[in-house]
Design a protein around this motif. Structure first.
Motif, PDB file in Angstrom:
ATOM      1  N   UNK A 177       0.832  -1.200   0.000  1.00 44.48           N
ATOM      2  CA  UNK A 177       0.000   0.000   0.000  1.00 44.48           C
ATOM      3  C   UNK A 177       0.867   1.250   0.000  1.00 44.48           C
ATOM      4  N   UNK A 178       1.984   1.198   0.704  1.00 42.77           N
ATOM      5  CA  UNK A 178       2.898   2.339   0.730  1.00 42.77           C
ATOM      6  C   UNK A 178       3.515   2.596  -0.639  1.00 42.77           C
ATOM      7  N   UNK A 179       3.809   1.521  -1.360  1.00 45.76           N
ATOM      8  CA  UNK A 179       4.312   1.677  -2.728  1.00 45.76           C
ATOM      9  C   UNK A 179       3.254   2.351  -3.593  1.00 45.76           C
ATOM     10  N   UNK A 180       2.005   1.931  -3.409  1.00 45.84           N
ATOM     11  CA  UNK A 180       0.913   2.566  -4.152  1.00 45.84           C
ATOM     12  C   UNK A 180       0.834   4.054  -3.802  1.00 45.84           C
ATOM     13  N   UNK A 181       0.989   4.365  -2.514  1.00 44.57           N
ATOM     14  CA  UNK A 181       0.950   5.766  -2.102  1.00 44.57           C
ATOM     15  C   UNK A 181       2.082   6.578  -2.696  1.00 44.57           C
ATOM     16  N   UNK A 182       3.265   5.977  -2.772  1.00 42.60           N
ATOM     17  CA  UNK A 182       4.408   6.665  -3.363  1.00 42.60           C
ATOM     18  C   UNK A 182       4.181   6.932  -4.848  1.00 42.60           C
ATOM     19  N   UNK A 183       3.640   5.937  -5.547  1.00 41.89           N
ATOM     20  CA  UNK A 183       3.337   6.109  -6.971  1.00 41.89           C
ATOM     21  C   UNK A 183       2.280   7.197  -7.165  1.00 41.89           C
ATOM     22  N   UNK A 184       1.280   7.208  -6.287  1.00 38.11           N
ATOM     23  CA  UNK A 184       0.228   8.216  -6.390  1.00 38.11           C
ATOM     24  C   UNK A 184       0.793   9.625  -6.251  1.00 38.11           C
ATOM     25  N   UNK A 185       1.664   9.815  -5.253  1.00 38.30           N
ATOM     26  CA  UNK A 185       2.252  11.132  -5.024  1.00 38.30           C
ATOM     27  C   UNK A 185       3.018  11.611  -6.253  1.00 38.30           C
ATOM     28  N   UNK A 186       3.799  10.711  -6.857  1.00 35.45           N
ATOM     29  CA  UNK A 186       4.591  11.086  -8.027  1.00 35.45           C
ATOM     30  C   UNK A 186       3.695  11.413  -9.221  1.00 35.45           C
ATOM     31  N   UNK A 187       2.677  10.566  -9.441  1.00 37.49           N
ATOM     32  CA  UNK A 187       1.809  10.759 -10.598  1.00 37.49           C
ATOM     33  C   UNK A 187       0.978  12.029 -10.471  1.00 37.49           C
ATOM     34  N   UNK A 188       0.434  12.279  -9.276  1.00 40.18           N
ATOM     35  CA  UNK A 188      -0.374  13.475  -9.094  1.00 40.18           C
ATOM     36  C   UNK A 188       0.487  14.729  -9.122  1.00 40.18           C
ATOM     37  N   UNK A 189       1.728  14.611  -8.681  1.00 32.83           N
ATOM     38  CA  UNK A 189       2.640  15.750  -8.721  1.00 32.83           C
ATOM     39  C   UNK A 189       2.946  16.136 -10.165  1.00 32.83           C
ATOM     40  N   UNK A 190       3.149  15.126 -11.018  1.00 34.30           N
ATOM     41  CA  UNK A 190       3.419  15.378 -12.437  1.00 34.30           C
ATOM     42  C   UNK A 190       2.205  16.002 -13.104  1.00 34.30           C
ATOM     43  N   UNK A 191       1.012  15.480 -12.779  1.00 36.88           N
ATOM     44  CA  UNK A 191      -0.203  15.989 -13.408  1.00 36.88           C
ATOM     45  C   UNK A 191      -0.508  17.427 -12.998  1.00 36.88           C
ATOM     46  N   UNK A 192      -0.082  17.780 -11.771  1.00 39.47           N
ATOM     47  CA  UNK A 192      -0.369  19.131 -11.299  1.00 39.47           C
ATOM     48  C   UNK A 192       0.763  20.104 -11.625  1.00 39.47           C
ATOM     49  N   UNK A 193       1.790  19.602 -12.381  1.00 38.79           N
ATOM     50  CA  UNK A 193       2.938  20.434 -12.753  1.00 38.79           C
ATOM     51  C   UNK A 193       3.592  21.062 -11.539  1.00 38.79           C
ATOM     52  N   UNK A 194       3.750  20.235 -10.489  1.00 37.08           N
ATOM     53  CA  UNK A 194       4.344  20.720  -9.238  1.00 37.08           C
ATOM     54  C   UNK A 194       5.853  20.834  -9.399  1.00 37.08           C
ATOM     55  N   UNK A 195       6.345  22.063  -9.449  1.00 33.90           N
ATOM     56  CA  UNK A 195       7.774  22.292  -9.638  1.00 33.90           C
ATOM     57  C   UNK A 195       8.468  22.686  -8.343  1.00 33.90           C
ATOM     58  N   UNK A 196       7.703  22.680  -7.238  1.00 38.20           N
ATOM     59  CA  UNK A 196       8.291  23.169  -5.995  1.00 38.20           C
ATOM     60  C   UNK A 196       9.415  22.277  -5.552  1.00 38.20           C
ATOM     61  N   UNK A 197      10.434  22.892  -5.007  1.00 37.92           N
ATOM     62  CA  UNK A 197      11.576  22.147  -4.516  1.00 37.92           C
ATOM     63  C   UNK A 197      11.868  22.581  -3.098  1.00 37.92           C
TER      64      UNK A 197
END
Length: 344
Positions: free
Chosen positions: A147-167
């Motif tokens: 489930x944690x792997x799924x959560x990690x994938x979700x964070x990355x995918x949603x970050x890409x879709x939202x064009x999150x460039x924050x560092x």
């Protein structure tokens, strides 16, 4: 049949705890510490005190009869849980929610279930029961990781879709790992409070002055107070750091307070139901078998609420496969842990 009822109650208690954080998502105009401070006051002081004194005649005499060593131990485990809860948030911030939760919950499952076994008389578990419980614990840890792997994938995918460039500033992985491990050691103190506080429940049952379904109130009052002190002190430190106490004067106080009350009711009664399950229906082995069931229900319900509330929108199908695979492993783990109680 009694053991099955105990397992079902442990699952129900975990389900309530899995839902308790959900209302906090809908608080407005407050920082995290504003909501958590109010929750800590209500869930750890106001509600437990009202329930304990309202349902337990002569509570101070009861504590004196039990001995303040037991009361102090339950209080101490409450403070340990409070430290673990604070470190949980810090560890997840360093490593990310997915990896942080995997490490902390994995340790919580194993340590919380296995440590009480060391204090049980020999012969409490048959070979079959031990094998089933061990298999259930292994599958539960595996389910948490998946489930944690799924959560990690979700964070990355949603970050890409939202064009999150924050560092943000880079976090130390090693420090985050240490914080998560320490948190995982402290968080299962909630189960230790239930296990080592059983003499209180036994005394209440023997007295006949308190209804069986109310025995957890006096038993867990020291735990809630200990945990509440730590969490409130941490919130006060955040108020000083962020100057966020003034946000209570912002709009939405009534709405946010109502949500904090709902959080408190869900959390407090979730723990109290678990106490009743252990004390009445699986008294000898409940802390070992009930804890993985309790935690599995917490994870299942929290992820279900996240799913229906849109937290998993716009993710790839493979990510959902990871999620449902983890849920499936958790369900098998609960089944095995539950069956193990029948062979004990």
């Amino acid at each position: 049949m009694m053991k099955l009822i105990g397992i079902l109650l442990a699952f129900a208690g975990g389900g309530l705890q899995g839902a308790f954080f959900f209302p906090m998502k809908y608080m407005r105009n407050w920082r995290w510490e504003n909501g958590w401070f109010l929750f800590s006051v209500i869930a750890c002081f106001i509600l437990p005190t009202m329930l304990a004194f309202g349902t337990t005649p002569g509570i101070f005499e009861l504590y004196g009869t039990i001995g303040y060593q037991t009361i102090g131990l339950v209080f101490f485990f409450g403070m340990c849980w409070g430290v673990g809860a604070v470190l949980f948030g810090l560890g997840a911030d360093f490593l990310g929610m997915a990896l942080g939760i995997a490490i902390i919950t994995g340790i919580n499952v194993c340590l919380g279930a296995l440590l009480p076994v060391l204090f049980l008389p020999s012969g409490q578990f048959s070979t079959t029961s031990a094998l089933l419980l061990g298999s259930g614990l292994f599958l539960m840890v595996a389910g948490v990781v998946v489930i944690s792997i799924a959560g990690s994938r979700r964070e990355k995918e949603q970050s890409v879709l939202s064009d999150d460039k924050s560092t943000g500033k880079k976090r130390s992985f090693k420090l985050g790992l240490i914080i998560c491990i320490v948190s995982g050691v402290f968080v299962p103190a909630a189960n230790f409070a239930v296990f080592f506080g059983q003499p209180i429940a036994e005394q209440l049952q023997a007295s006949g002055n308190v209804a069986d379904y109310n025995i957890g109130h006096a038993q867990m009052l020291p735990f809630f107070i200990g945990g509440g002190i730590v969490n409130i002190l941490y919130c006060i430190s955040l108020f000083r750091k962020h100057g966020s106490f003034a946000l209570y004067r912002a709009g939405g106080f009534t709405r946010n307070t109502s949500l904090a009350i709902i959080m408190s009711v869900l959390y407090t009664f979730g723990m109290l139901i678990y106490v009743v399950a252990v004390a009445l229906f699986i008294p000898d082995i409940g802390a070992a078998i009930g804890w993985p069931v309790f935690l599995a229900a917490t994870i299942l319900v929290s992820n279900f609420l996240g799913l229906v509330s849109g937290e998993w929108k716009k993710v790839h199908a493979k990510t959902l496969v990871w999620l449902f695979s983890g849920v499936f492993l958790l369900l098998i783990a609960v089944t095995l842990s539950s069956i193990s109680s029948l062979y004990s």
